[in-house]
Write a protein that holds these residues in place. Structure first.
Motif, PDB file in Angstrom:
ATOM      1  N   LYS A 151      47.874 -25.300 -33.369  1.00 12.64           N
ATOM      2  CA  LYS A 151      46.839 -26.271 -33.028  1.00 12.64           C
ATOM      3  C   LYS A 151      46.793 -26.545 -31.542  1.00 12.64           C
ATOM      4  N   THR A 152      47.955 -26.549 -30.902  1.00 11.59           N
ATOM      5  CA  THR A 152      48.034 -26.695 -29.456  1.00 11.59           C
ATOM      6  C   THR A 152      48.888 -25.558 -28.923  1.00 11.59           C
ATOM      7  N   VAL A 207      41.470 -23.929 -30.917  1.00  9.02           N
ATOM      8  CA  VAL A 207      42.812 -24.343 -30.508  1.00  9.02           C
ATOM      9  C   VAL A 207      42.734 -25.198 -29.246  1.00  9.02           C
ATOM     10  N   GLN A 208      43.538 -26.240 -29.186  1.00 10.42           N
ATOM     11  CA  GLN A 208      43.700 -27.003 -27.953  1.00 10.42           C
ATOM     12  C   GLN A 208      44.578 -26.194 -27.001  1.00 10.42           C
ATOM     13  N   LEU A 209      44.102 -26.018 -25.782  1.00 14.03           N
ATOM     14  CA  LEU A 209      44.794 -25.155 -24.839  1.00 14.03           C
ATOM     15  C   LEU A 209      45.386 -25.936 -23.684  1.00 14.03           C
ATOM     16  N   VAL A 210      46.581 -25.513 -23.280  1.00 18.44           N
ATOM     17  CA  VAL A 210      47.212 -25.976 -22.057  1.00 18.44           C
ATOM     18  C   VAL A 210      47.407 -24.747 -21.190  1.00 18.44           C
ATOM     19  N   GLN A 218      52.326 -34.974 -20.004  1.00 19.60           N
ATOM     20  CA  GLN A 218      50.862 -34.845 -19.981  1.00 19.60           C
ATOM     21  C   GLN A 218      50.352 -34.123 -21.222  1.00 19.60           C
ATOM     22  N   ILE A 219      51.061 -33.080 -21.636  1.00 17.65           N
ATOM     23  CA  ILE A 219      50.633 -32.328 -22.812  1.00 17.65           C
ATOM     24  C   ILE A 219      50.646 -33.212 -24.051  1.00 17.65           C
ATOM     25  N   ILE A 247      53.375 -29.454 -29.218  1.00 15.89           N
ATOM     26  CA  ILE A 247      53.071 -28.049 -28.969  1.00 15.89           C
ATOM     27  C   ILE A 247      53.363 -27.235 -30.229  1.00 15.89           C
ATOM     28  N   ASP A 248      52.402 -26.384 -30.614  1.00 14.20           N
ATOM     29  CA  ASP A 248      52.555 -25.530 -31.787  1.00 14.20           C
ATOM     30  C   ASP A 248      52.765 -24.067 -31.436  1.00 14.20           C
TER      31      ASP A 248
END
Length: 263
Positions: free
Chosen positions: A6-7, A30-33, A70-71, A78-79
């Motif tokens: 998901k992230t 997907v949520q991206l960093v 921050q994430i 985090i996944d």
């Protein structure tokens, strides 16, 4: 294919394979960093995909506590982690001074190790997945690329160590080993051939893939699709693997190449 994660955190996300991974995963929702050393391309991609951009060196362990804060504030836990940062390490051993050696290790190996160590607590909690971008240089040695070859070989060891230690916690860790991929970094590596033979960029790529069974370099999106698969539920039983994606170059029996002219 919808990615399981998901992230997802991507290092080396500003261009090449990292940017291609960002595009595919963003299309999956997907949520991206996005992490990288150059702020401008990261910000551009972040605006395009609604991602969180964090500019800096992924090998700098002092940056990760702030980044993780921050994430988690923006995206939650985090996944998935994709370690795409790399480069440097050109030259033979006698051409490689201490600074060049350490730079190669930092760019290719330390970025992955430090990122993995930072993200592991979240990945254990989410039973997540990690992909390290290795290379066919993880499996064989090209001419005068001592630092790069050594660091990429070490990435396979890191992959296997992480997979062995954290598999019982539900974390999967795999490596992808591309051959030639048409990226800005590879374009630069074509320059000596272009100068020596008067080749165009396409001709230089054709030259380096002349003995590759598929006779071509990969597109970044082709490698990104493998990374996306390894993060997905479809790859739920795969861990500790080094997936070779080189157009078949590593299967070629080099001593028989002289016989090509006879066929």
């Amino acid at each position: 294919m919808v990615a399981q994660a998901k992230t997802v955190v991507i290092t080396g996300a500003g261009s090449g394979i990292g940017a291609a991974c960002a595009a595919l995963l963003a299309a999956d929702g997907v949520q991206l960093v996005l992490i990288g050393r150059r702020a401008a391309p990261l910000q551009q991609l972040a605006a395009q995909y609604g991602a969180l951009a964090l500019d800096g060196d992924a090998a700098d362990s002092t940056r990760w506590p702030g980044w993780l804060a921050q994430i988690r504030q923006r995206c939650g836990a985090i996944d998935g982690l994709l370690c795409c940062a790399g480069g440097l390490g050109m030259g033979s051993a006698l051409q490689t001074d201490d600074a060049a050696w350490h730079a190669a290790m930092r760019a290719n190996l330390d970025t992955a190790f430090v990122a993995a160590r930072a993200c592991l607590p979240d990945l254990i909690a989410s039973r997540g997945a990690m992909v390290l971008l290795a290379s066919i240089a993880s499996l064989a040695a090209g001419p005068e690329v001592c630092g790069y070859t050594t660091a990429k070989h070490a990435l396979i060891g890191l992959t296997r160590s992480l997979a062995r230690d954290y598999g019982p916690h539900g974390v999967r860790v795999n490596a992808v080993c591309p051959g030639w991929v048409k990226t800005p970094m590879a374009d630069e590596e074509m320059q000596p051939l272009m100068q020596q033979y008067g080749d165009s960029l396409d001709q230089a790529y054709a030259r380096v893939t002349a003995d590759v069974p598929l006779r071509r370099a990969a597109a970044p999106e082709e490698i990104a699709s493998i990374c996306r698969f390894l993060l997905s539920e479809q790859a739920s039983i795969i861990t500790g693997a080094a997936i070779v994606a080189d157009g078949g170059s590593s299967i070629v029996d080099v001593p028989t190449l002289a016989f090509n002219a006879l066929s």
